[in-house]
Scaffold this motif. Structure first.
Motif, PDB file in Angstrom:
ATOM      1  N   HIS A 226     -11.636  -8.638   2.693  1.00 38.04           N
ATOM      2  CA  HIS A 226     -10.584  -8.360   3.670  1.00 38.04           C
ATOM      3  C   HIS A 226      -9.245  -8.853   3.125  1.00 38.04           C
ATOM      4  CE1 HIS A 226      -8.285  -8.228   7.375  1.00 38.04           C
ATOM      5  NE2 HIS A 226      -9.263  -7.534   7.926  1.00 38.04           N
ATOM      6  N   SER A 227      -8.319  -7.931   2.950  1.00 37.88           N
ATOM      7  CA  SER A 227      -7.002  -8.244   2.408  1.00 37.88           C
ATOM      8  C   SER A 227      -6.050  -7.131   2.811  1.00 37.88           C
ATOM      9  CB  SER A 227      -7.068  -8.337   0.882  1.00 37.88           C
ATOM     10  OG  SER A 227      -7.343  -7.058   0.320  1.00 37.88           O
ATOM     11  N   PRO A 228      -4.736  -7.334   2.665  1.00 36.37           N
ATOM     12  CA  PRO A 228      -3.792  -6.264   2.979  1.00 36.37           C
ATOM     13  C   PRO A 228      -4.050  -4.980   2.188  1.00 36.37           C
ATOM     14  CG  PRO A 228      -2.642  -8.344   2.872  1.00 36.37           C
ATOM     15  CD  PRO A 228      -4.048  -8.617   2.401  1.00 36.37           C
ATOM     16  N   SER A 229      -4.417  -5.123   0.915  1.00 37.56           N
ATOM     17  CA  SER A 229      -4.678  -3.918   0.118  1.00 37.56           C
ATOM     18  C   SER A 229      -5.929  -3.198   0.633  1.00 37.56           C
ATOM     19  CB  SER A 229      -4.845  -4.280  -1.359  1.00 37.56           C
ATOM     20  OG  SER A 229      -5.969  -5.107  -1.570  1.00 37.56           O
ATOM     21  N   TRP A 230      -6.943  -3.950   1.066  1.00 37.18           N
ATOM     22  CA  TRP A 230      -8.140  -3.324   1.627  1.00 37.18           C
ATOM     23  C   TRP A 230      -7.806  -2.616   2.935  1.00 37.18           C
ATOM     24  CZ3 TRP A 230     -11.063  -4.887   6.103  1.00 37.18           C
ATOM     25  CH2 TRP A 230     -12.221  -4.110   6.309  1.00 37.18           C
ATOM     26  N   GLU A 231      -6.971  -3.219   3.755  1.00 33.28           N
ATOM     27  CA  GLU A 231      -6.579  -2.594   5.013  1.00 33.28           C
ATOM     28  C   GLU A 231      -5.887  -1.253   4.766  1.00 33.28           C
ATOM     29  OE1 GLU A 231      -4.233  -5.458   7.038  1.00 33.28           O
ATOM     30  OE2 GLU A 231      -5.955  -6.668   7.687  1.00 33.28           O
ATOM     31  N   THR A 232      -5.104  -1.195   3.690  1.00 29.68           N
ATOM     32  CA  THR A 232      -4.456   0.071   3.328  1.00 29.68           C
ATOM     33  C   THR A 232      -5.491   1.118   2.950  1.00 29.68           C
ATOM     34  OG1 THR A 232      -2.449  -1.063   2.569  1.00 29.68           O
ATOM     35  CG2 THR A 232      -2.830   1.171   1.737  1.00 29.68           C
ATOM     36  N   ARG A 233      -6.529   0.700   2.198  1.00 30.70           N
ATOM     37  CA  ARG A 233      -7.585   1.627   1.805  1.00 30.70           C
ATOM     38  C   ARG A 233      -8.372   2.104   3.028  1.00 30.70           C
ATOM     39  NH1 ARG A 233      -8.229  -2.243  -2.157  1.00 30.70           N
ATOM     40  NH2 ARG A 233     -10.340  -2.861  -1.558  1.00 30.70           N
ATOM     41  N   VAL A 234      -8.563   1.215   3.989  1.00 33.02           N
ATOM     42  CA  VAL A 234      -9.243   1.589   5.229  1.00 33.02           C
ATOM     43  C   VAL A 234      -8.438   2.659   5.967  1.00 33.02           C
ATOM     44  CG1 VAL A 234      -9.899   0.793   7.532  1.00 33.02           C
ATOM     45  CG2 VAL A 234     -10.489  -0.580   5.527  1.00 33.02           C
ATOM     46  N   GLU A 235      -7.148   2.466   6.048  1.00 28.45           N
ATOM     47  CA  GLU A 235      -6.293   3.430   6.731  1.00 28.45           C
ATOM     48  C   GLU A 235      -6.310   4.779   6.018  1.00 28.45           C
ATOM     49  OE1 GLU A 235      -2.462   1.683   7.057  1.00 28.45           O
ATOM     50  OE2 GLU A 235      -3.085   0.152   8.522  1.00 28.45           O
ATOM     51  N   ASP A 236      -6.275   4.740   4.694  1.00 26.33           N
ATOM     52  CA  ASP A 236      -6.291   5.995   3.919  1.00 26.33           C
ATOM     53  C   ASP A 236      -7.606   6.732   4.122  1.00 26.33           C
ATOM     54  OD1 ASP A 236      -3.763   5.475   2.973  1.00 26.33           O
ATOM     55  OD2 ASP A 236      -4.436   4.661   1.048  1.00 26.33           O
ATOM     56  N   LEU A 237      -8.720   6.006   4.082  1.00 28.30           N
ATOM     57  CA  LEU A 237     -10.017   6.636   4.287  1.00 28.30           C
ATOM     58  C   LEU A 237     -10.133   7.165   5.709  1.00 28.30           C
ATOM     59  CD1 LEU A 237     -12.859   7.310   3.264  1.00 28.30           C
ATOM     60  CD2 LEU A 237     -13.577   5.010   3.964  1.00 28.30           C
ATOM     61  N   GLY A 238      -9.558   6.436   6.643  1.00 33.41           N
ATOM     62  CA  GLY A 238      -9.614   6.857   8.042  1.00 33.41           C
ATOM     63  C   GLY A 238      -9.008   8.221   8.289  1.00 33.41           C
TER      64      GLY A 238
END
Length: 252
Positions: free
Chosen positions: A184-196
């Motif tokens: 869990h990190s800011p970069s992971w959150e960005t990847r989550v949003e992109d995949l979403g």
């Protein structure tokens, strides 16, 4: 155990957020003098008791000047990196070049810049220096879909780590790689949003990421920092040339 890094001088890249920030904070808490850098210096503003600097690890000139300014250190932690998403068919030459420059060559620059001072300090103090490189479980240990060039770079980091370890083991320098799973990190959150955007929303994307973790959750940056702290300390004095997975069982 407090003061595990007392008297040691450390350099940590990409310390503005995520894993790099957690490592810098852990090192400060354990008594190290920490030189924390990031491409965006503003992200370092609230990092307490650390010496802060803007640093572009893709610039040889900037890295050399930074190393000359700081001088001898005991610990170097190379965290800066980029996650490219896609297969070989999605990887243009510019993507390949950027990924290798940031994920691998930046470590070459940092090690080449700081190693002479580390060697001198280790010899003078009769101690050991520790280099810690951030690799990944994705494709460097276990194949991961849509991580073609990222996996290639992180596998290269393991090779780089073992080479440095072999070359300088008799001169008091240890070199190890950490291979995190999903953290869990800011970069992971960005990847989550992109995949979403492609799977029906952020919650669905989060579910996909978590479902591949045998422990049923993603990791915490503080958990990666705890391993880095061990590798930086004298507790790991007999450990070098390793690539250590810390991924909740993902690479089993």
């Amino acid at each position: 155990m407090a003061g595990r890094l007392k008297g040691k001088v450390a350099v940590v890249t990409a310390a503005g957020q995520g894993i790099g920030r957690a490592i810098a904070e852990a090192f400060v808490a354990e008594g190290a003098t920490v030189h924390a850098s990031d491409l965006d210096r503003d992200k370092l503003a609230d990092l307490k008791r650390a010496k802060k600097a803007k640093l572009d690890v893709r610039s040889t000139k900037a890295v050399e000047a930074y190393a000359e300014k700081i001088g001898g250190i005991d610990i170097l932690v190379n965290v800066a990196g980029f996650v490219h998403h896609g297969t070989v068919l999605d990887c243009e030459e510019k993507d390949w070049d950027f990924s290798f420059d940031l994920n691998v060559k930046s470590m070459h620059r940092m090690i080449r810049g700081f190693l002479p001072g580390m060697l001198a300090r280790a010899k003078e103090q009769g101690s050991s220096g520790s280099i810690i490189n951030m690799s990944s479980g994705a494709s460097s240990i276990k194949g991961a879909p849509n991580r073609y060039v990222y996996g290639a770079t992180k596998a290269a980091v393991i090779g780089l780590t073992k080479s440095v370890a072999a070359d300088f083991v008799r001169q008091g320098i240890r070199c190890n790689a950490i291979c995190p799973g999903t953290v869990h990190s800011p970069s992971w959150e960005t990847r989550v949003e992109d995949l979403g955007k492609t799977v029906g929303g952020k919650d669905k994307a989060m579910e996909i990421f978590v479902s591949r973790q045998p422990m049923g959750r993603v990791g915490k940056a503080s958990e990666i920092a705890a391993l880095a702290l061990y590798l930086a300390s004298d507790e790991s004095a007999f450990t070098t040339g390793t690539a250590i997975p810390i991924d909740g069982g993902w690479t089993l």
